[in-house]
Design a protein around this motif. Structure first.
Motif, PDB file in Angstrom:
ATOM      1  N   SER A  78      -1.983  11.869  -5.145  1.00  0.00           N
ATOM      2  CA  SER A  78      -3.039  12.628  -5.534  1.00  0.00           C
ATOM      3  C   SER A  78      -3.602  13.811  -5.983  1.00  0.00           C
ATOM      4  CB  SER A  78      -3.329  13.308  -4.530  1.00  0.00           C
ATOM      5  OG  SER A  78      -2.433  14.515  -4.049  1.00  0.00           O
ATOM      6  N   GLY A  79      -5.067  14.308  -6.709  1.00  0.00           N
ATOM      7  CA  GLY A  79      -4.612  14.273  -7.964  1.00  0.00           C
ATOM      8  C   GLY A  79      -6.527  13.879  -8.742  1.00  0.00           C
ATOM      9  N   THR A  80      -5.998  14.150  -9.855  1.00  0.00           N
ATOM     10  CA  THR A  80      -7.177  13.642 -10.512  1.00  0.00           C
ATOM     11  C   THR A  80      -6.291  12.300 -11.422  1.00  0.00           C
ATOM     12  OG1 THR A  80      -8.380  16.179 -11.502  1.00  0.00           O
ATOM     13  CG2 THR A  80      -8.361  13.549 -12.932  1.00  0.00           C
ATOM     14  N   ILE A  81      -7.338  11.453 -10.717  1.00  0.00           N
ATOM     15  CA  ILE A  81      -6.266   9.662 -10.789  1.00  0.00           C
ATOM     16  C   ILE A  81      -7.424   8.675 -11.976  1.00  0.00           C
ATOM     17  CG2 ILE A  81      -5.043   7.755 -10.600  1.00  0.00           C
ATOM     18  CD1 ILE A  81      -3.828   9.449  -8.405  1.00  0.00           C
ATOM     19  N   PHE A  82      -6.910   8.435 -12.933  1.00  0.00           N
ATOM     20  CA  PHE A  82      -8.221   7.778 -14.063  1.00  0.00           C
ATOM     21  C   PHE A  82      -7.706   5.841 -12.762  1.00  0.00           C
ATOM     22  CE2 PHE A  82     -10.222  10.933 -14.735  1.00  0.00           C
ATOM     23  CZ  PHE A  82      -9.731  11.349 -16.024  1.00  0.00           C
ATOM     24  N   ASN A  84      -3.970   4.624  -3.586  1.00  0.00           N
ATOM     25  CA  ASN A  84      -3.243   5.228  -3.990  1.00  0.00           C
ATOM     26  C   ASN A  84      -1.726   5.511  -3.582  1.00  0.00           C
ATOM     27  OD1 ASN A  84      -4.717   5.669  -6.691  1.00  0.00           O
ATOM     28  ND2 ASN A  84      -5.503   7.199  -5.758  1.00  0.00           N
ATOM     29  N   THR A  85      -1.544   4.208  -2.925  1.00  0.00           N
ATOM     30  CA  THR A  85      -0.138   4.405  -2.815  1.00  0.00           C
ATOM     31  C   THR A  85       0.709   3.014  -2.651  1.00  0.00           C
ATOM     32  OG1 THR A  85      -0.749   5.626  -0.612  1.00  0.00           O
ATOM     33  CG2 THR A  85       0.521   4.555   0.181  1.00  0.00           C
ATOM     34  N   VAL A  86       2.313   2.782  -3.001  1.00  0.00           N
ATOM     35  CA  VAL A  86       3.798   1.992  -2.629  1.00  0.00           C
ATOM     36  C   VAL A  86       3.678   2.399  -1.280  1.00  0.00           C
ATOM     37  CG1 VAL A  86       4.062   4.069  -3.841  1.00  0.00           C
ATOM     38  CG2 VAL A  86       5.083   1.591  -4.240  1.00  0.00           C
ATOM     39  N   TYR A  87       4.270   1.411  -1.530  1.00  0.00           N
ATOM     40  CA  TYR A  87       5.059   1.332  -0.036  1.00  0.00           C
ATOM     41  C   TYR A  87       6.405   0.225  -0.250  1.00  0.00           C
ATOM     42  CZ  TYR A  87       0.641   1.469   2.053  1.00  0.00           C
ATOM     43  OH  TYR A  87      -0.606   2.412   2.915  1.00  0.00           O
ATOM     44  N   LEU A  88       7.500   0.677   0.566  1.00  0.00           N
ATOM     45  CA  LEU A  88       8.829  -0.339   0.516  1.00  0.00           C
ATOM     46  C   LEU A  88       9.130  -0.396   2.312  1.00  0.00           C
ATOM     47  CD1 LEU A  88      10.658  -1.083  -1.191  1.00  0.00           C
ATOM     48  CD2 LEU A  88      12.383   1.156  -1.185  1.00  0.00           C
ATOM     49  N   ALA A 106      -2.402   6.892 -15.446  1.00  0.00           N
ATOM     50  CA  ALA A 106      -3.194   6.939 -16.640  1.00  0.00           C
ATOM     51  C   ALA A 106      -4.235   8.703 -16.364  1.00  0.00           C
ATOM     52  CB  ALA A 106      -4.260   6.208 -16.841  1.00  0.00           C
ATOM     53  N   THR A 107      -4.421   9.563 -16.327  1.00  0.00           N
ATOM     54  CA  THR A 107      -4.669  11.119 -16.272  1.00  0.00           C
ATOM     55  C   THR A 107      -4.800  12.179 -16.971  1.00  0.00           C
ATOM     56  OG1 THR A 107      -4.297  12.819 -14.517  1.00  0.00           O
ATOM     57  CG2 THR A 107      -2.599  11.937 -15.135  1.00  0.00           C
ATOM     58  N   ILE A 108      -5.094  12.874 -17.033  1.00  0.00           N
ATOM     59  CA  ILE A 108      -5.023  14.337 -18.238  1.00  0.00           C
ATOM     60  C   ILE A 108      -4.066  15.015 -18.130  1.00  0.00           C
ATOM     61  CG2 ILE A 108      -5.922  17.131 -18.482  1.00  0.00           C
ATOM     62  CD1 ILE A 108      -8.579  15.737 -16.251  1.00  0.00           C
ATOM     63  N   GLY A 109      -3.787  14.261 -19.356  1.00  0.00           N
ATOM     64  CA  GLY A 109      -2.142  15.246 -20.322  1.00  0.00           C
ATOM     65  C   GLY A 109      -0.997  15.016 -18.976  1.00  0.00           C
ATOM     66  N   GLY A 110      -0.805  13.412 -19.164  1.00  0.00           N
ATOM     67  CA  GLY A 110       0.326  13.116 -17.883  1.00  0.00           C
ATOM     68  C   GLY A 110       0.523  11.420 -18.411  1.00  0.00           C
ATOM     69  N   MET A 111       1.336  10.628 -18.087  1.00  0.00           N
ATOM     70  CA  MET A 111       1.355   9.913 -17.585  1.00  0.00           C
ATOM     71  C   MET A 111       2.742   9.403 -16.344  1.00  0.00           C
ATOM     72  SD  MET A 111       0.877   6.259 -17.668  1.00  0.00           S
ATOM     73  CE  MET A 111      -0.251   6.060 -19.243  1.00  0.00           C
ATOM     74  N   GLN A 120      -1.585  18.125 -12.515  1.00  0.00           N
ATOM     75  CA  GLN A 120      -2.766  17.933 -11.480  1.00  0.00           C
ATOM     76  C   GLN A 120      -2.701  16.804 -10.835  1.00  0.00           C
ATOM     77  OE1 GLN A 120      -3.359  18.236 -15.227  1.00  0.00           O
ATOM     78  NE2 GLN A 120      -4.741  20.730 -14.246  1.00  0.00           N
ATOM     79  N   VAL A 121      -1.295  15.819 -11.470  1.00  0.00           N
ATOM     80  CA  VAL A 121      -1.289  15.514  -9.934  1.00  0.00           C
ATOM     81  C   VAL A 121       0.199  15.219  -9.052  1.00  0.00           C
ATOM     82  CG1 VAL A 121       0.098  12.318  -9.759  1.00  0.00           C
ATOM     83  CG2 VAL A 121      -2.013  13.322 -11.585  1.00  0.00           C
ATOM     84  N   GLN A 122       0.296  15.171  -7.644  1.00  0.00           N
ATOM     85  CA  GLN A 122       1.448  15.227  -7.035  1.00  0.00           C
ATOM     86  C   GLN A 122       1.535  13.390  -6.062  1.00  0.00           C
ATOM     87  OE1 GLN A 122       0.514  18.242  -4.487  1.00  0.00           O
ATOM     88  NE2 GLN A 122       1.652  19.562  -5.381  1.00  0.00           N
ATOM     89  N   LEU A 123       2.482  13.243  -5.932  1.00  0.00           N
ATOM     90  CA  LEU A 123       3.340  12.412  -5.590  1.00  0.00           C
ATOM     91  C   LEU A 123       3.628  12.715  -4.068  1.00  0.00           C
ATOM     92  CD1 LEU A 123       2.355  10.693  -7.989  1.00  0.00           C
ATOM     93  CD2 LEU A 123       4.435   9.012  -7.716  1.00  0.00           C
ATOM     94  N   VAL A 124       3.509  12.221  -3.123  1.00  0.00           N
ATOM     95  CA  VAL A 124       4.011  12.393  -1.802  1.00  0.00           C
ATOM     96  C   VAL A 124       4.544  11.860  -0.915  1.00  0.00           C
ATOM     97  CG1 VAL A 124       4.773  14.303   0.370  1.00  0.00           C
ATOM     98  CG2 VAL A 124       3.453  14.760  -1.605  1.00  0.00           C
TER      99      VAL A 124
END
Length: 118
Positions: free
Chosen positions: A25-29, A76-80, A100-105, A1-5
């Motif tokens: 994006s997605g379910t992010i605690f 929820n963004t990182v830059y370089l 920290a989300t449901i089912g993953g790290m 449920q989490v995606q990084l673009v």
């Protein structure tokens, strides 16, 4: 449920600059560490820069003084920010976040190509 673009890659001349972005994006605690890695043709993936939730940063020696990593927790963004680019910086750049989300790290983006060439 989490995606990084990732976005912001492209072709740039030596000495030029690029700014990479990576949005989750997605379910992010909450998001802990964020980082940028790169993989050049025929080489192993390496850590380029990382930033903790508290804002502490570290860089591989090859990019110190030229690259700057930053984060916007509200987005929820990182830059370089990459300055004074060299041909040896040519690689596919990947972002990674510990979330920290449901089912993953740990989550990875699909990568964005940076080519430094005249």
């Amino acid at each position: 449920q989490v995606q990084l673009v990732e976005s912001g890659g492209g072709l740039v001349q030596p000495g030029g600059s690029l700014r990479l972005s990576c949005a989750a994006s997605g379910t992010i605690f909450s998001i802990y560490a964020m980082g940028w890695y790169r993989q050049a043709p025929g080489k192993q993936r390496e850590l380029v820069a990382a930033i903790t939730s508290g804002g502490s940063t570290n860089y591989v020696d090859a990019v110190k003084g030229r690259f700057t990593i930053s984060r916007d927790n509200a987005k929820n963004t990182v830059y370089l920010q990459m300055n004074s680019l060299k041909p040896e910086d040519t690689a596919v750049y990947y972002c990674k976040m510990s979330i920290a989300t449901i089912g993953g790290m740990d989550y990875w983006g699909k990568g964005t190509l940076v080519t430094v060439s005249s």
